[in-house]
Motif scaffolding. Structure first.
Motif, PDB file in Angstrom:
ATOM      1  N   VAL A  78       0.862  -1.191   0.000  1.00  0.00           N
ATOM      2  CA  VAL A  78       0.000   0.000   0.000  1.00  0.00           C
ATOM      3  C   VAL A  78       0.890   1.229   0.000  1.00  0.00           C
ATOM      4  O   VAL A  78       1.354   1.678   1.038  1.00  0.00           O
ATOM      5  N   ARG A  79       1.119   1.778  -1.162  1.00  0.00           N
ATOM      6  CA  ARG A  79       2.019   2.915  -1.303  1.00  0.00           C
ATOM      7  C   ARG A  79       1.254   4.242  -1.211  1.00  0.00           C
ATOM      8  O   ARG A  79       1.306   5.063  -2.115  1.00  0.00           O
ATOM      9  N   ARG A  80       0.520   4.394  -0.107  1.00  0.00           N
ATOM     10  CA  ARG A  80      -0.125   5.669   0.133  1.00  0.00           C
ATOM     11  C   ARG A  80      -0.289   5.874   1.633  1.00  0.00           C
ATOM     12  O   ARG A  80      -0.118   4.943   2.415  1.00  0.00           O
ATOM     13  N   GLU A  81      -0.631   7.106   2.006  1.00  0.00           N
ATOM     14  CA  GLU A  81      -0.744   7.437   3.414  1.00  0.00           C
ATOM     15  C   GLU A  81      -1.902   6.662   4.053  1.00  0.00           C
ATOM     16  O   GLU A  81      -2.953   6.469   3.439  1.00  0.00           O
ATOM     17  N   GLY A  82      -1.697   6.224   5.297  1.00  0.00           N
ATOM     18  CA  GLY A  82      -2.737   5.524   6.043  1.00  0.00           C
ATOM     19  C   GLY A  82      -3.217   6.377   7.204  1.00  0.00           C
ATOM     20  O   GLY A  82      -3.368   7.591   7.088  1.00  0.00           O
ATOM     21  N   ARG A  83      -3.436   5.745   8.345  1.00  0.00           N
ATOM     22  CA  ARG A  83      -3.871   6.478   9.524  1.00  0.00           C
ATOM     23  C   ARG A  83      -2.767   7.438   9.959  1.00  0.00           C
ATOM     24  O   ARG A  83      -1.585   7.199   9.706  1.00  0.00           O
ATOM     25  N   PRO A  84      -3.119   8.539  10.625  1.00  0.00           N
ATOM     26  CA  PRO A  84      -2.101   9.503  11.050  1.00  0.00           C
ATOM     27  C   PRO A  84      -1.082   8.860  11.985  1.00  0.00           C
ATOM     28  O   PRO A  84      -1.425   8.008  12.816  1.00  0.00           O
ATOM     29  N   THR A  85       0.163   9.243  11.845  1.00  0.00           N
ATOM     30  CA  THR A  85       1.196   8.774  12.764  1.00  0.00           C
ATOM     31  C   THR A  85       1.010   9.445  14.122  1.00  0.00           C
ATOM     32  O   THR A  85       0.299  10.455  14.257  1.00  0.00           O
ATOM     33  N   ASP A  86       1.655   8.888  15.143  1.00  0.00           N
ATOM     34  CA  ASP A  86       1.588   9.508  16.472  1.00  0.00           C
ATOM     35  C   ASP A  86       2.129  10.933  16.429  1.00  0.00           C
ATOM     36  O   ASP A  86       1.602  11.829  17.100  1.00  0.00           O
ATOM     37  N   THR A  87       3.181  11.144  15.633  1.00  0.00           N
ATOM     38  CA  THR A  87       3.745  12.491  15.501  1.00  0.00           C
ATOM     39  C   THR A  87       2.728  13.461  14.921  1.00  0.00           C
ATOM     40  O   THR A  87       2.585  14.594  15.393  1.00  0.00           O
ATOM     41  N   ALA A  88       1.982  13.024  13.907  1.00  0.00           N
ATOM     42  CA  ALA A  88       0.964  13.880  13.303  1.00  0.00           C
ATOM     43  C   ALA A  88      -0.157  14.178  14.292  1.00  0.00           C
ATOM     44  O   ALA A  88      -0.665  15.306  14.361  1.00  0.00           O
ATOM     45  N   ILE A  89      -0.537  13.179  15.073  1.00  0.00           N
ATOM     46  CA  ILE A  89      -1.610  13.381  16.051  1.00  0.00           C
ATOM     47  C   ILE A  89      -1.184  14.377  17.119  1.00  0.00           C
ATOM     48  O   ILE A  89      -1.940  15.281  17.492  1.00  0.00           O
ATOM     49  N   VAL A  90       0.044  14.233  17.620  1.00  0.00           N
ATOM     50  CA  VAL A  90       0.540  15.166  18.641  1.00  0.00           C
ATOM     51  C   VAL A  90       0.632  16.582  18.071  1.00  0.00           C
ATOM     52  O   VAL A  90       0.276  17.559  18.733  1.00  0.00           O
ATOM     53  N   SER A  91       1.085  16.698  16.816  1.00  0.00           N
ATOM     54  CA  SER A  91       1.175  18.021  16.183  1.00  0.00           C
ATOM     55  C   SER A  91      -0.206  18.632  16.005  1.00  0.00           C
ATOM     56  O   SER A  91      -0.416  19.831  16.235  1.00  0.00           O
ATOM     57  N   GLY A  92      -1.172  17.820  15.583  1.00  0.00           N
ATOM     58  CA  GLY A  92      -2.530  18.308  15.424  1.00  0.00           C
ATOM     59  C   GLY A  92      -3.143  18.743  16.739  1.00  0.00           C
ATOM     60  O   GLY A  92      -3.872  19.743  16.807  1.00  0.00           O
ATOM     61  N   ARG A  93      -2.835  18.015  17.800  1.00  0.00           N
ATOM     62  CA  ARG A  93      -3.347  18.389  19.127  1.00  0.00           C
ATOM     63  C   ARG A  93      -2.754  19.717  19.589  1.00  0.00           C
ATOM     64  O   ARG A  93      -3.415  20.497  20.283  1.00  0.00           O
ATOM     65  N   MET A  94      -1.506  19.987  19.230  1.00  0.00           N
ATOM     66  CA  MET A  94      -0.918  21.278  19.593  1.00  0.00           C
ATOM     67  C   MET A  94      -1.656  22.427  18.920  1.00  0.00           C
ATOM     68  O   MET A  94      -1.901  23.474  19.536  1.00  0.00           O
ATOM     69  N   VAL A  95      -2.009  22.239  17.645  1.00  0.00           N
ATOM     70  CA  VAL A  95      -2.782  23.263  16.946  1.00  0.00           C
ATOM     71  C   VAL A  95      -4.137  23.446  17.623  1.00  0.00           C
ATOM     72  O   VAL A  95      -4.568  24.572  17.906  1.00  0.00           O
ATOM     73  N   ASP A  96      -4.815  22.347  17.900  1.00  0.00           N
ATOM     74  CA  ASP A  96      -6.130  22.381  18.539  1.00  0.00           C
ATOM     75  C   ASP A  96      -6.072  23.112  19.879  1.00  0.00           C
ATOM     76  O   ASP A  96      -6.876  24.019  20.158  1.00  0.00           O
ATOM     77  N   ARG A  97      -5.112  22.740  20.720  1.00  0.00           N
ATOM     78  CA  ARG A  97      -5.018  23.325  22.052  1.00  0.00           C
ATOM     79  C   ARG A  97      -4.689  24.814  22.012  1.00  0.00           C
ATOM     80  O   ARG A  97      -5.026  25.552  22.936  1.00  0.00           O
ATOM     81  N   THR A  98      -4.050  25.250  20.930  1.00  0.00           N
ATOM     82  CA  THR A  98      -3.688  26.662  20.800  1.00  0.00           C
ATOM     83  C   THR A  98      -4.867  27.517  20.359  1.00  0.00           C
ATOM     84  O   THR A  98      -5.096  28.605  20.898  1.00  0.00           O
ATOM     85  N   ILE A  99      -5.629  27.043  19.378  1.00  0.00           N
ATOM     86  CA  ILE A  99      -6.672  27.889  18.787  1.00  0.00           C
ATOM     87  C   ILE A  99      -8.033  27.746  19.460  1.00  0.00           C
ATOM     88  O   ILE A  99      -8.852  28.666  19.415  1.00  0.00           O
TER      89      ILE A  99
END
Length: 696
Positions: A78-99
């Motif tokens: 499967v040569r495509r993106e799957g579920r978000p990585t833990d790094t992506a989830i943590v980064s997304g949570r930082m955006v969420d917690r800020t805004i």
């Protein structure tokens, strides 16, 4: 394609904001570029409200694109993106917690922020993501009280992400190697200076490109319902909140009473408005009681911890290590599992390729909060909490060269009433020490809260729980050792918090942390001296690289045979000769012994009791160790002449030998007569070799 660019030099680098019609259907969008790293942020708000909900529906998605790194990644099939990585989830949570705190929480229209990493260079995309999200919202028609800006401050002992506005701080995410409170405060101060530059940059952009904000009408209770609330419920709020219990029981009971009254008296009143009005009233009453009457919901002092309990080990015999930690009604069980190097997690994401030898996973089953719900899927909160506690503990772990194990910790939230993530740090320390992992010192964590009105009127709360966690203005998590801080994370419900307040909270957190460490060290003062008998043993050695082939054998035949015979779990040999063996119940030791025999560097003069394996006309081959044999020439069998080798030796015979010499090709010459001149007896009727006539 229409495009506008705005540039700013900050931190010695050029930051460029790009606005175009590329994502023209979004409510707002912005691209930010620093170096070769580019992120796109889009913001969209639904046209209609979501009916029947009592919360603001904000969604933040952080999307990593493999093409951003110029690589074809993914699994082989499967040569495509799957579920978000833990790094992506943590980064997304930082955006969420800020805004999130900068929205009016009465908003019921769905708002979705999507961060897409389009190009990945040397600069981290997570900081750009926060600033790009702010810009996308700022220039959109979505009502929002921004901008907010983020920077990273990093050095050898600290990696600190800070977001802020108006000279104060909105969000913190930090990992450190036992940094002191003063060092953290100083870094926060430096970050605020850079944030102010970014704030001016964003505001200037908004003046030129921003849209007019969409007007929103917020619903409210009818006059009749409000009068009913003031008469029947409001007078009982203080008693419910300050009942001296954990808080939620009496508060929830009064909320149920309110719902019952309103359904009987005014049945057409929207349920979400009924619930929201009660939540607002609890929030107001809690703030009033804390600030004006200096009271906490459960009657504790502002700097008082709840009852603590720590227990290492003894939970289940098969576990490699375990720890149980209680802080009031918050109970966490952490379990340690050890494995060999091959058990490491392989990370192959957009910007990271590595083997991870330490993992911390966090589970929050619904029974933990006395509820029912779906189990089996790890949500973003669980991933975020697991990453936070794991980062706190990683600072004290031994180097892989010292302790060559893969370490997995799993923290199970068994009962939750305030900061299970920080309780996981404490339980994790207990489990690591119980399992014999040689950590430098235990780590403890605490959640600090805040009831805030302004810069002069506020109360810092130690060890928040229940209503203080839900209705308070700050969740400030700090973990560390006696020597310093390893993790800081801050979420708030107000716009921002002054640095002075956070500095006070850091000091109060240190006092609480040291009290918790006292309890942990009383339960177990140091890591146990040995591993659990159920844990594998990892043995590390080195062999001569020239002998790797001899150990592996054709097609791996020899090394696989050794692994099977010994019962070892893993045997790996690196190109430099580093040998790693993993096994239980003595299997690792047995495999190492076999390999050492195969690769042993033999020396002249060494003595052995060997076994005759072959007999030829000119001598006998003798095995001196598994896989190692030498030739005892016929002249080296005895101090007298021997006509035929088979006259004195047979295959399988055990004979004493000494290494006479080793030639340049590594062939071993053995001597029986030098090892024991009397081992082979002279037959009657023969003549000693020295006196025998010369044979021509």
């Amino acid at each position: 394609m229409k495009e506008k660019k705005f540039s700013l030099e900050i931190g010695g680098k050029m930051l460029t904001a790009i606005f175009s019609d590329l994502a023209g259907q979004a409510s707002g969008s912005a691209m930010l570029q620093m170096g070769d790293t580019i992120v796109l942020a889009t913001a969209v708000m639904s046209k209609e409200k979501r009916e029947g909900i009592d919360f603001f529906p904000l969604i933040v998605d952080y999307e990593e694109r493999f093409y951003a790194s110029g690589q074809i990644l993914g699994s082989r099939f499967v040569r495509r993106e799957g579920r978000p990585t833990d790094t992506a989830i943590v980064s997304g949570r930082m955006v969420d917690r800020t805004i999130r705190p900068l929205f009016d929480q009465r908003l019921r229209n769905e708002v979705q922020i999507i961060i897409t990493v389009l190009s990945l260079g040397a600069d981290d995309p997570d900081i750009l993501a926060i600033n790009a999200a702010s810009l996308a919202l700022l220039v959109s028609d979505i009502p929002w009280n921004g901008p907010v800006s983020a920077v990273r401050i990093s050095n050898e002992t600290l990696n600190l992400v800070v977001a802020g506005k108006d000279g104060a701080i909105s969000m913190i995410e930090a990992g450190a190697r036992e940094e002191n409170e003063g060092g953290i405060a100083e870094a926060l101060g430096r970050a605020l200076l850079e944030i102010e530059i970014l704030q001016k940059f964003q505001k200037n952009i908004a003046l030129e490109t921003g849209k007019k904000k969409r007007p929103i009408e917020y619903s409210a209770l009818s006059q009749g319902a409000e009068s009913l609330f003031q008469k029947e419920i409001y007078p009982k709020l203080s008693e419910a909140i300050y009942s001296g219990e954990a808080g939620w029981r009496t508060i929830n009971a009064l909320g149920d009473e309110w719902s019952k009254i309103i359904s009987q008296e005014i049945s057409e009143e929207p349920k979400q408005l009924v619930l929201s009005r009660y939540e607002e009233a609890v929030n107001e009453a809690l703030h009033k009681g804390t600030l004006e009457d200096s009271r906490r919901a459960d009657g504790r002092g502002f700097d008082e911890l709840r009852n603590l309990y720590a227990k290492p080990g003894g939970f289940a015999p098969m576990l490699h290590g375990s720890g149980i930690f209680y802080r009031g009604e918050t109970h966490v069980l952490s379990v340690l599992t050890l494995g060999g190097p091959d058990s490491a997690q392989t990370i192959d994401s957009m910007g990271l390729k590595e083997k991870r030898h330490f993992m911390h996973h966090y589970n929050f089953p619904p029974f933990s909060s006395g509820e029912t719900g779906r189990v089996g899927n790890t949500n973003r909160r669980e991933i975020g909490h697991g990453a936070l506690a794991g980062r706190a503990l990683s600072a004290v772990l031994p180097d892989q060269n010292i302790f060559p194990y893969t370490i997995r910790l799993v923290s199970e939230s068994m009962s939750s009433n305030g900061s299970t993530s920080m309780a996981s740090v404490c339980a994790g320390s207990l489990a690591l020490m119980d399992g014999g992992v040689p950590i430098t010192r235990p780590v403890a964590g605490i959640a600090m809260g805040l009831i805030y009105k302004n810069k002069k009127e506020y109360k810092i709360l130690t060890d928040i729980q229940g209503p203080e966690d839900h209705h308070g203005d700050m969740d400030f998590k700090v973990a560390g050792t006696r020597e310093g801080i390893t993790v800081v994370q801050m979420d708030i419900k107000v716009d921002s918090i002054p640095l002075k307040v956070l500095t006070e909270a850091l000091s109060a957190a240190r006092v609480a942390r040291l009290k918790i460490i006292d309890v942990i060290e009383k339960a177990i003062s140091a890591p146990r001296s040995s591993l659990s008998p159920h844990a594998p043993r990892v043995l590390v050695s080195h062999i001569n690289p020239e002998k790797i082939g001899a150990v592996i054998g054709p097609g791996g035949k020899i090394i696989n045979a050794i692994k099977d015979e010994a019962g070892a779990e893993e045997i790996t040999i690196e190109n430099d000769g580093k040998l790693t063996i993993v096994g239980k119940n003595g299997s690792a030791e047995m495999a190492l012994s076999k390999i050492e025999s195969l690769t042993r560097e033999y020396k002249k003069g060494e003595r052995f009791l060997g076994t005759v394996t072959r007999i030829v006309d000119f001598g006998a081959f003798v095995e001196i160790a598994p896989g190692a044999e030498g030739l005892a020439h016929i002249s080296e069998l005895a101090p007298f002449r021997i006509e035929k080798v088979t006259d004195v030796l047979s295959v399988g015979a055990r004979v004493p030998v000494i290494i006479k010499y080793i030639d340049e090709r590594g062939r071993i010459s053995l001597s029986i007569k030098e090892a024991d001149p009397n081992f082979i007896k002279q037959k009657e009727g023969t003549t000693d070799e020295k006196e025998a006539p010369l044979q021509l």
